[in-house]
Design a protein around this motif. Structure first.
Motif, PDB file in Angstrom:
ATOM      1  N   GLN A 100       0.144  -2.299  -5.421  1.00 33.86           N
ATOM      2  CA  GLN A 100      -0.457  -1.443  -4.408  1.00 33.86           C
ATOM      3  C   GLN A 100      -1.830  -1.968  -4.015  1.00 33.86           C
ATOM      4  O   GLN A 100      -2.189  -1.994  -2.843  1.00 33.86           O
ATOM      5  N   ARG A 101      -2.565  -2.436  -4.990  1.00 29.31           N
ATOM      6  CA  ARG A 101      -3.927  -2.911  -4.699  1.00 29.31           C
ATOM      7  C   ARG A 101      -3.911  -4.146  -3.804  1.00 29.31           C
ATOM      8  O   ARG A 101      -4.716  -4.268  -2.889  1.00 29.31           O
ATOM      9  N   GLN A 102      -2.970  -5.073  -4.059  1.00 22.32           N
ATOM     10  CA  GLN A 102      -2.940  -6.267  -3.207  1.00 22.32           C
ATOM     11  C   GLN A 102      -2.534  -5.891  -1.791  1.00 22.32           C
ATOM     12  O   GLN A 102      -3.021  -6.473  -0.823  1.00 22.32           O
ATOM     13  N   GLU A 121      -5.482  -4.416  -0.074  1.00 24.82           N
ATOM     14  CA  GLU A 121      -6.442  -5.480   0.237  1.00 24.82           C
ATOM     15  C   GLU A 121      -6.049  -6.217   1.518  1.00 24.82           C
ATOM     16  O   GLU A 121      -6.895  -6.535   2.348  1.00 24.82           O
ATOM     17  N   TRP A 155       0.818  -1.213   0.000  1.00 23.86           N
ATOM     18  CA  TRP A 155       0.000   0.000   0.000  1.00 23.86           C
ATOM     19  C   TRP A 155       0.858   1.272   0.000  1.00 23.86           C
ATOM     20  O   TRP A 155       0.698   2.139  -0.862  1.00 23.86           O
ATOM     21  N   GLN A 183      -7.249   7.234   2.100  1.00 19.18           N
ATOM     22  CA  GLN A 183      -7.345   5.776   2.002  1.00 19.18           C
ATOM     23  C   GLN A 183      -7.320   5.139   3.387  1.00 19.18           C
ATOM     24  O   GLN A 183      -8.036   4.164   3.645  1.00 19.18           O
ATOM     25  N   SER A 218       0.558  -1.360 -10.454  1.00 20.24           N
ATOM     26  CA  SER A 218      -0.725  -1.019  -9.859  1.00 20.24           C
ATOM     27  C   SER A 218      -1.315  -2.203  -9.081  1.00 20.24           C
ATOM     28  O   SER A 218      -1.952  -2.015  -8.052  1.00 20.24           O
TER      29      SER A 218
END
Ligand SMILES: [Fe+2]
Ligand SMILES: [Fe+2]
Lengths: 122, 317
Positions: free
Chosen positions: B162-164, B167, B126, B235, B159
């Motif tokens: 960062q998303r994983q 999550e 993240w 976020q 991308s």
């Protein structure tokens, strides 16, 4: 104003003629795996396109490494590799004279011809 | 052509957003600065595999393990794209690796912090990958062609990183009390080092002006840092975590978050080699290099042997 030696550094190939950096020449690269350029066809029907380069001991390993480095997301259906030293490149310093013959031949383009608007299907 | 006209031609290209390609003339300082920047970037990708590699065998599920493995493999790939981009400037791969191992070349200080819990995998994806993306997206338009092309590839792949990570953080933050605590603790430890990733403040960053002139840097450190803070604070709110900065406050006038004082002494201390993991990271890299030597040599010897055998066969035929 003084003339300088033009230093060419190979993107690909011609490194020996190009000279490269002096620092590099001092360095012993005997044990380094050769450099290969990788070309990938992203799907059937398209040309192979330069993707980048990598080091490998031989062509087989270069293709395997290219798969791992450049096609982790199904970017390719076919890979070409060629050892970088076998690629010869034109000299950017001479591009003015190199491409000069094409410069004044605008009649090679369809827009050069002044035809009536009523003309269809051409 | 004279020195003057070479330089003029180069400046013209820079001004007109025309890419500089490897065989084009370029000023020595431009070349040197690029070699330093690109190789440092490559080293960061490679050393950056270590803190996360630490958790691959202990990922909490098969899905998480597969994802982390893919992410770490991507980082290895990023290092390789960047090493080849640097090689087009006339430095060899071995030289760069030597510079990393001798400590002459730096890598991002963030990787000198330890990964203590699984939540750190979330925080790294993240925050650390997030900060890297902020840094890297503008570099897709950098003036040096091979570098820009490598960055396009890198950014496309980042991308998911960062998303994983987000999550993982989100899952922990919505979990049991212990899980939530783990997530908060990871954010507490990674927040400050992450915002230091953008480098020293602008008034302490003397090379910024030249690098911006050359278009090998497109925003200043503080600009990027502010952008990162503005989006990341929102976020964190979304998953109910608290950014560990008591001075963090929305500033109506500037339209940005004000933030607290960054401990630059800590930053420089880690850069100088005194971070919690500097020694361990370099030792791991050196060991991998030394213990892999016989593999590199054997592959080369095998390739030569096969070539000789093939030549002999062609001669005989
Ligand atoms: Fe990366
Ligand atoms: Fe990443």
């Amino acid at each position: 104003m003084q003339l300088i030696n033009k230093n060419l550094y190979g993107d690909y190939g011609d490194k020996e003629q190009a000279g490269g950096s002096n620092d590099g020449a001092k360095h012993n690269t005997a044990s380094e795996w050769p450099l290969w350029e990788v070309f990938i066809r992203s799907k059937a029907g398209l040309d192979h396109k330069h993707a980048g380069s990598l080091h490998a001991a031989d062509a087989e390993m270069a293709i395997e490494n290219a798969r791992d480095v450049y096609t982790r997301r199904m970017e390719g259906v076919s890979i070409w590799v060629v050892e970088s030293r076998y690629i010869h490149a034109s000299d950017p310093g001479e591009s003015a004279s190199m491409y000069e013959p094409a410069n004044d031949k605008i009649y090679r383009h369809p827009t050069f011809y002044d035809l009536p608007d009523e003309l269809k299907h051409m | 052509m004279t020195v003057h006209s070479f330089q003029e031609h180069f400046d013209e290209k820079i001004d007109n957003e025309v890419s500089i390609e490897p065989r084009d003339w370029m000023p020595d300082d431009y070349r040197k600065t690029l070699i330093r920047q690109i190789s440092q970037h490559a080293h960061s990708e490679i050393v950056g595999m270590l803190p996360e590699g630490n958790w691959i065998t202990r990922a909490p599920s098969l899905r998480r393990k597969a994802v982390l493995l893919a992410k770490v493999q991507d980082e290895g790939g990023h290092g390789l794209y960047l090493y080849s981009a640097a090689e087009t400037l006339g430095i060899t791969r071995d030289e760069m690796i030597e510079q990393l191992h001798s400590g002459k070349a730096k890598y991002s200080s963030i990787f000198n912090y330890p990964t203590l819990t699984w939540a750190d995998m979330g925080a790294i994806g993240w925050l650390v990958d997030g900060a890297a993306i902020m840094n890297q997206v503008p570099l897709c338009r950098t003036s040096y062609g091979p570098y820009a092309r490598a960055m396009v590839r890198v950014c496309k792949e980042e991308s998911f990183h960062q998303r994983q990570g987000f999550e993982i953080m989100m899952t922990l933050a919505n979990g049991t009390d212990v899980q939530k605590k783990l997530a908060q603790d990871a954010l507490n430890r990674w927040w400050w080092p992450s915002i230091m990733m953008f480098g020293p403040p602008d008034d302490d960053s003397p090379n910024t002006a030249q690098s911006m002139r050359w278009r090998i840097k497109r925003f200043t450190n503080d600009e990027l840092r502010q952008k990162f803070i503005d989006v990341t604070v929102e976020q964190a709110k979304l998953i109910g975590l608290t950014v560990p900065d008591p001075d963090l406050k929305w500033n109506e006038e500037t339209g940005h978050y004000d933030y607290g004082k960054i401990n630059w002494d800590e930053f420089w201390n880690v850069v100088k080699g005194n971070g919690p993991c500097n020694k361990e990271r370099l030792e791991t890299r050196r060991k991998a290099w030394e213990e892999g030597k016989w593999v590199r040599d054997a592959a080369l010897a095998y390739a030569e042997k096969r070539k000789a055998r093939k030549e002999k066969a062609t001669l005989a035929a």
